[in-house]
Motif scaffolding. Structure first.
Motif, PDB file in Angstrom:
ATOM      1  N   GLY A  69       0.795  -1.218   0.000  1.00  0.00           N
ATOM      2  CA  GLY A  69       0.000   0.000   0.000  1.00  0.00           C
ATOM      3  C   GLY A  69       0.829   1.269   0.000  1.00  0.00           C
ATOM      4  O   GLY A  69       0.273   2.367  -0.112  1.00  0.00           O
ATOM      5  N   LEU A  70       2.141   1.142   0.135  1.00  0.00           N
ATOM      6  CA  LEU A  70       2.975   2.345   0.006  1.00  0.00           C
ATOM      7  C   LEU A  70       2.823   2.876  -1.414  1.00  0.00           C
ATOM      8  O   LEU A  70       2.804   2.097  -2.375  1.00  0.00           O
ATOM      9  CB  LEU A  70       4.441   2.025   0.295  1.00  0.00           C
ATOM     10  CG  LEU A  70       4.810   1.777   1.757  1.00  0.00           C
ATOM     11  CD1 LEU A  70       6.231   1.246   1.861  1.00  0.00           C
ATOM     12  CD2 LEU A  70       4.658   3.054   2.572  1.00  0.00           C
ATOM     13  N   PRO A  71       2.720   4.187  -1.580  1.00  0.00           N
ATOM     14  CA  PRO A  71       2.545   4.745  -2.928  1.00  0.00           C
ATOM     15  C   PRO A  71       3.731   4.399  -3.847  1.00  0.00           C
ATOM     16  O   PRO A  71       4.896   4.507  -3.447  1.00  0.00           O
ATOM     17  CB  PRO A  71       2.479   6.251  -2.681  1.00  0.00           C
ATOM     18  CG  PRO A  71       2.116   6.405  -1.247  1.00  0.00           C
ATOM     19  CD  PRO A  71       2.698   5.216  -0.545  1.00  0.00           C
TER      20      PRO A  71
ATOM     21  N   ALA B 160      10.129   8.820  11.418  1.00  0.00           N
ATOM     22  CA  ALA B 160       9.650   7.913  10.376  1.00  0.00           C
ATOM     23  C   ALA B 160       8.507   7.049  10.899  1.00  0.00           C
ATOM     24  O   ALA B 160       7.504   6.841  10.198  1.00  0.00           O
ATOM     25  CB  ALA B 160      10.798   7.048   9.865  1.00  0.00           C
ATOM     26  N   LEU B 161       8.630   6.578  12.115  1.00  0.00           N
ATOM     27  CA  LEU B 161       7.573   5.764  12.711  1.00  0.00           C
ATOM     28  C   LEU B 161       6.295   6.576  12.882  1.00  0.00           C
ATOM     29  O   LEU B 161       5.196   6.090  12.582  1.00  0.00           O
ATOM     30  CB  LEU B 161       8.042   5.206  14.052  1.00  0.00           C
ATOM     31  CG  LEU B 161       7.099   4.242  14.759  1.00  0.00           C
ATOM     32  CD1 LEU B 161       6.845   3.001  13.900  1.00  0.00           C
ATOM     33  CD2 LEU B 161       7.679   3.856  16.117  1.00  0.00           C
ATOM     34  N   ALA B 162       6.439   7.821  13.324  1.00  0.00           N
ATOM     35  CA  ALA B 162       5.266   8.688  13.497  1.00  0.00           C
ATOM     36  C   ALA B 162       4.593   8.978  12.159  1.00  0.00           C
ATOM     37  O   ALA B 162       3.367   9.037  12.070  1.00  0.00           O
ATOM     38  CB  ALA B 162       5.675   9.992  14.182  1.00  0.00           C
ATOM     39  N   GLU B 163       5.377   9.155  11.114  1.00  0.00           N
ATOM     40  CA  GLU B 163       4.829   9.474   9.792  1.00  0.00           C
ATOM     41  C   GLU B 163       4.189   8.265   9.132  1.00  0.00           C
ATOM     42  O   GLU B 163       3.128   8.362   8.515  1.00  0.00           O
ATOM     43  CB  GLU B 163       5.926  10.040   8.893  1.00  0.00           C
ATOM     44  CG  GLU B 163       5.474  10.382   7.496  1.00  0.00           C
ATOM     45  CD  GLU B 163       4.446  11.506   7.430  1.00  0.00           C
ATOM     46  OE1 GLU B 163       3.527  11.409   6.588  1.00  0.00           O
ATOM     47  OE2 GLU B 163       4.551  12.474   8.211  1.00  0.00           O
ATOM     48  N   PHE B 164       4.841   7.114   9.213  1.00  0.00           N
ATOM     49  CA  PHE B 164       4.399   5.948   8.450  1.00  0.00           C
ATOM     50  C   PHE B 164       3.621   4.922   9.264  1.00  0.00           C
ATOM     51  O   PHE B 164       2.759   4.248   8.721  1.00  0.00           O
ATOM     52  CB  PHE B 164       5.609   5.256   7.796  1.00  0.00           C
ATOM     53  CG  PHE B 164       6.149   5.999   6.621  1.00  0.00           C
ATOM     54  CD1 PHE B 164       5.606   5.821   5.357  1.00  0.00           C
ATOM     55  CD2 PHE B 164       7.189   6.899   6.774  1.00  0.00           C
ATOM     56  CE1 PHE B 164       6.087   6.524   4.270  1.00  0.00           C
ATOM     57  CE2 PHE B 164       7.678   7.601   5.690  1.00  0.00           C
ATOM     58  CZ  PHE B 164       7.129   7.420   4.436  1.00  0.00           C
ATOM     59  N   GLY B 165       3.944   4.746  10.523  1.00  0.00           N
ATOM     60  CA  GLY B 165       3.403   3.648  11.314  1.00  0.00           C
ATOM     61  C   GLY B 165       4.324   2.442  11.190  1.00  0.00           C
ATOM     62  O   GLY B 165       5.175   2.377  10.297  1.00  0.00           O
ATOM     63  N   ALA B 166       4.143   1.480  12.087  1.00  0.00           N
ATOM     64  CA  ALA B 166       5.085   0.363  12.192  1.00  0.00           C
ATOM     65  C   ALA B 166       5.155  -0.495  10.926  1.00  0.00           C
ATOM     66  O   ALA B 166       6.244  -0.739  10.400  1.00  0.00           O
ATOM     67  CB  ALA B 166       4.733  -0.502  13.400  1.00  0.00           C
ATOM     68  N   ALA B 167       4.030  -0.981  10.433  1.00  0.00           N
ATOM     69  CA  ALA B 167       4.065  -1.869   9.266  1.00  0.00           C
ATOM     70  C   ALA B 167       4.537  -1.151   8.004  1.00  0.00           C
ATOM     71  O   ALA B 167       5.434  -1.653   7.312  1.00  0.00           O
ATOM     72  CB  ALA B 167       2.703  -2.536   9.044  1.00  0.00           C
ATOM     73  N   PRO B 168       3.996   0.027   7.666  1.00  0.00           N
ATOM     74  CA  PRO B 168       4.506   0.709   6.476  1.00  0.00           C
ATOM     75  C   PRO B 168       5.993   1.044   6.574  1.00  0.00           C
ATOM     76  O   PRO B 168       6.714   0.947   5.572  1.00  0.00           O
ATOM     77  CB  PRO B 168       3.648   1.971   6.388  1.00  0.00           C
ATOM     78  CG  PRO B 168       2.377   1.607   7.077  1.00  0.00           C
ATOM     79  CD  PRO B 168       2.798   0.705   8.203  1.00  0.00           C
ATOM     80  N   LEU B 169       6.471   1.409   7.767  1.00  0.00           N
ATOM     81  CA  LEU B 169       7.900   1.695   7.910  1.00  0.00           C
ATOM     82  C   LEU B 169       8.722   0.427   7.719  1.00  0.00           C
ATOM     83  O   LEU B 169       9.797   0.462   7.118  1.00  0.00           O
ATOM     84  CB  LEU B 169       8.198   2.337   9.264  1.00  0.00           C
ATOM     85  CG  LEU B 169       9.670   2.690   9.499  1.00  0.00           C
ATOM     86  CD1 LEU B 169      10.199   3.639   8.415  1.00  0.00           C
ATOM     87  CD2 LEU B 169       9.851   3.288  10.892  1.00  0.00           C
TER      88      LEU B 169
ATOM     89  N   ALA C 197      12.262  -2.541   4.085  1.00  0.00           N
ATOM     90  CA  ALA C 197      12.510  -3.669   3.177  1.00  0.00           C
ATOM     91  C   ALA C 197      12.745  -3.183   1.754  1.00  0.00           C
ATOM     92  O   ALA C 197      13.596  -3.728   1.037  1.00  0.00           O
ATOM     93  CB  ALA C 197      11.337  -4.648   3.235  1.00  0.00           C
ATOM     94  N   ALA C 198      12.013  -2.146   1.330  1.00  0.00           N
ATOM     95  CA  ALA C 198      12.213  -1.591  -0.018  1.00  0.00           C
ATOM     96  C   ALA C 198      13.620  -1.030  -0.167  1.00  0.00           C
ATOM     97  O   ALA C 198      14.271  -1.212  -1.201  1.00  0.00           O
ATOM     98  CB  ALA C 198      11.175  -0.506  -0.298  1.00  0.00           C
ATOM     99  N   ILE C 199      14.096  -0.355   0.858  1.00  0.00           N
ATOM    100  CA  ILE C 199      15.445   0.218   0.825  1.00  0.00           C
ATOM    101  C   ILE C 199      16.486  -0.901   0.798  1.00  0.00           C
ATOM    102  O   ILE C 199      17.459  -0.843   0.033  1.00  0.00           O
ATOM    103  CB  ILE C 199      15.646   1.170   2.013  1.00  0.00           C
ATOM    104  CG1 ILE C 199      14.691   2.369   1.886  1.00  0.00           C
ATOM    105  CG2 ILE C 199      17.100   1.635   2.106  1.00  0.00           C
ATOM    106  CD1 ILE C 199      14.508   3.169   3.162  1.00  0.00           C
ATOM    107  N   ALA C 200      16.284  -1.926   1.611  1.00  0.00           N
ATOM    108  CA  ALA C 200      17.204  -3.065   1.599  1.00  0.00           C
ATOM    109  C   ALA C 200      17.210  -3.741   0.232  1.00  0.00           C
ATOM    110  O   ALA C 200      18.275  -4.105  -0.291  1.00  0.00           O
ATOM    111  CB  ALA C 200      16.806  -4.067   2.684  1.00  0.00           C
ATOM    112  N   ASN C 201      16.038  -3.885  -0.375  1.00  0.00           N
ATOM    113  CA  ASN C 201      15.932  -4.558  -1.668  1.00  0.00           C
ATOM    114  C   ASN C 201      16.657  -3.784  -2.766  1.00  0.00           C
ATOM    115  O   ASN C 201      17.413  -4.373  -3.550  1.00  0.00           O
ATOM    116  CB  ASN C 201      14.457  -4.754  -2.017  1.00  0.00           C
ATOM    117  CG  ASN C 201      14.235  -5.768  -3.123  1.00  0.00           C
ATOM    118  OD1 ASN C 201      15.028  -6.677  -3.333  1.00  0.00           O
ATOM    119  ND2 ASN C 201      13.120  -5.642  -3.824  1.00  0.00           N
TER     120      ASN C 201
END
Length: 154
Positions: free
Chosen positions: A33-35, A115-124, A129-133
């Motif tokens: 669901g991340l844009p 980042a946690l405040a902006e995105f929440g735990a699961a989206p962050l 994971a996207a950055i690692a990938n």
């Protein structure tokens, strides 16, 4: 210019399951669901930092297909000074830089909290994971000198 060592299809053939695993991770991230435009900015920024020509061109093509605003693509290397990025994009880009440049300091607690405040735990977690990938793809493509794909047709 340096000559490619092997190309992406040859890499996939030599390493059964590896490309598929990285692509499956990408699909899971996309389904989070991340844009998509935010994810492409993250992939582009990590690829800029890593100097990966293949991934830069590949994700420029994708960003253009997604109609990411041209100023956001053009000013990405100077995102801190450019007024075109939202607060959410700025935090994602800062998180990308912190994780990509981890040996130079990594992600401090203040950035994590923001980042946690902006995105929440699961989206962050998905963003992480996207950055690692993309960092994994950058290292593979750079090490093997994948030739950059052709730019997308206008």
């Amino acid at each position: 210019m340096t000559a490619p060592r092997i190309d992406r299809p040859e890499f996939a053939a030599l390493t059964p399951g590896v490309s598929e695993a990285l692509l499956a991770l990408g699909k899971a991230i996309k389904a989070s669901g991340l844009p998509e435009d935010l994810l492409e900015l993250v992939k582009l920024r990590a690829s800029q930092l890593n100097g990966c020509a293949f991934c830069l061109q590949f994700h420029l093509n994708v960003a253009r297909q997604l109609k990411v605003e041209t100023p956001k693509i053009d000013l990405l290397a100077a995102w801190r000074e450019a007024p075109v990025y939202s607060a959410r994009e700025r935090i994602a880009l800062a998180w990308t830089e912190a994780l990509t440049l981890a040996p130079q300091g990594g992600a401090d607690d203040a950035l994590y909290a923001a980042a946690l405040a902006e995105f929440g735990a699961a989206p962050l977690a998905f963003l992480t994971a996207a950055i690692a990938n993309i960092n994994a793809w950058n290292r593979i493509a750079m090490g093997l000198r994948f030739a950059p794909p052709l730019p997308a047709a206008a």
